[in-house]
Every structure is written in structure tokens, then in C-alpha cells.
Design an enzyme around this catalytic site. Sequence first.
Site, PDB file in Angstrom:
ATOM      1  N   ASP A 132       0.837  -1.195  -0.037  1.00  0.00           N
ATOM      2  CA  ASP A 132       0.052  -0.046   0.152  1.00  0.00           C
ATOM      3  C   ASP A 132       1.035   1.169  -0.080  1.00  0.00           C
ATOM      4  O   ASP A 132       1.923   1.185   0.280  1.00  0.00           O
ATOM      5  CB  ASP A 132      -0.846  -0.070   1.151  1.00  0.00           C
ATOM      6  CG  ASP A 132      -1.942  -1.325   1.239  1.00  0.00           C
ATOM      7  OD1 ASP A 132      -2.187  -1.647   0.336  1.00  0.00           O
ATOM      8  OD2 ASP A 132      -2.413  -1.491   2.428  1.00  0.00           O
ATOM      9  N   ARG A 133       0.140   2.357  -0.281  1.00  0.00           N
ATOM     10  CA  ARG A 133       0.847   3.675  -0.352  1.00  0.00           C
ATOM     11  C   ARG A 133       1.677   3.998   0.752  1.00  0.00           C
ATOM     12  O   ARG A 133       2.761   4.412   0.978  1.00  0.00           O
ATOM     13  CB  ARG A 133       0.159   4.545  -0.803  1.00  0.00           C
ATOM     14  CG  ARG A 133       0.658   6.257  -0.887  1.00  0.00           C
ATOM     15  CD  ARG A 133      -0.363   7.101  -1.030  1.00  0.00           C
ATOM     16  NE  ARG A 133      -0.950   7.099  -2.468  1.00  0.00           N
ATOM     17  CZ  ARG A 133      -0.599   7.921  -3.398  1.00  0.00           C
ATOM     18  NH1 ARG A 133       0.576   8.321  -3.503  1.00  0.00           N
ATOM     19  NH2 ARG A 133      -1.201   7.631  -4.590  1.00  0.00           N
TER      20      ARG A 133
END
Length: 261
Positions: A132-133
Site C-alpha cells: 500500500d501507499r
Amino acid sequence: MVRRQKTPKWLEAARRRGPGEGSADWLARALGRAGVLPRAEAEVALREGRVEVDGRVEREPFAPVRPGQQVRVDGRVCALEAPVLALMFHKPAGPVVHGSDPEGVGTVFERLRAVLPETLSGYEWLAVGRLDRDTTGVLLFTNDERLVRHGTSPQTHLAKRYVARVEGQPAEATLQRLREGLVLEDGPTRPAGARLRAPDVVELTLTEGRHHQVKRMLAEVGHPVLALHREAVGGVVLDVPEGACRLLREEEVREGLGFRA
């Protein structure tokens, strides 16, 4: 009026392959895998007429190229045989594991290219899975699609170790629930390794890679994730500073990731 869906170019190329061309590869992809030119640069070179196959200018990125054919780029003969390579990259929070970032923070591919040594800059690097970011830690890249499939296949059960800082302080009974597996909206999870590193820090080892799985599992037991870091994939343990990368040794790919070409 009904619009016919356009056939992807990769599928058109696959359909154009004749009998006995099972070993053929797409030209732009073969150049990227062999470290001649990254795929985007290879496509530019092809459009500009700088690539020849057996003495004939080839402009189609999806043209099949077979073992034994002679390929030249800018007049230079290029070998398309390439070993399976893998990189460890320490992903910082912010960039996405996509080709572009609509939010403008940037992608892991841009961050990786900025720190690659010149000897590795000609390869097309594929991410082995995603983070994920806001998740940090080890992200693997390879020049070979087979390693991507191996590292992301549900059948491989390649262990991935995460460290999560969570809300609250999980009890031993909560950790036991994680170890035994939970039932999420997309089905039951496999048993996981779970232990505390600190009162609010959980080490979680998974052998599957479902979407947002760590966050969903910890939320399910009442301890939402505040920060998440991946410190190991298989036997490959993160050992480079944030934003840096290094090439994995052959034995790390073979033994640490369990991959044999």
C-alpha cells in the site's frame, strides 16, 4: 450503436504466433528482460526504426522474436538471453506500486530508477506483488515474469513478515485468533504467525497475499493498524536503508524465495 471492444495488442500478438512459436517472446519485452533497454525506451527505439531483426527493420513492439534470431539496436548486436535477476528495494511511505500516480506523489518504479546502478538501468523491472501507499519495507523487483508469478501465486505460500503498530494492546487470546486464522468477507485466512514486539506492536507472518490482508485481520480483532512495515519475504530479510536497493544473490533467489528457473 454498439462499440466493439478493442483487442489488446498483447492478445493480437499472441494470436499472430504461428505453430512452433511457443518459445517466441514479444520484442519490446525481450529487450527489457535482457537489459538492453527498458520496455518504454525499447518501444521508442522500435517506432524510430532503430531495431533490426535478422537484418530487417522492425517497428512493432509486439513482434515475436525467437531464440537464434539476431537483434540489433542502433547497429549493435544484442544478446537476448538473460538470467533471472531480483532486486530488494526498501519502499518508503508515499509512492504507489502502479505505473502512474494520480495524486502526484510518485511511483516505486520512479524511485527505483533513481537509485539503480548504471549496470542495471537497461532492464525492465517488474514488481513482485504490491505494498500500500502508506506501507514501508521490502518490495522485490525482477526482470522475469516467472518470478513474479512464483512470488504472488496463492499456491506458493511464500511467507511475508510484517510489523504493525496498532491501536490498543492485543492480548494473548487475540494473537491466538490470528494464529488460528480468521473469517474475513472474502473467506477464511490461512493460519498466521503472530507475536508481540511491544505492547502495541504486532509481528504478523502470512503465507498468502490478499488485498489489505494485514490491516483487515488486525481490524477484525479490534486493533486497527496505525503503521505497517514489511521486513521479510521468504528468507530474504530487508537490509538496505529506506529508498535504497540491492541485487539479490543467486542463492537468495533460489533458497530464500524458493524459485528455480
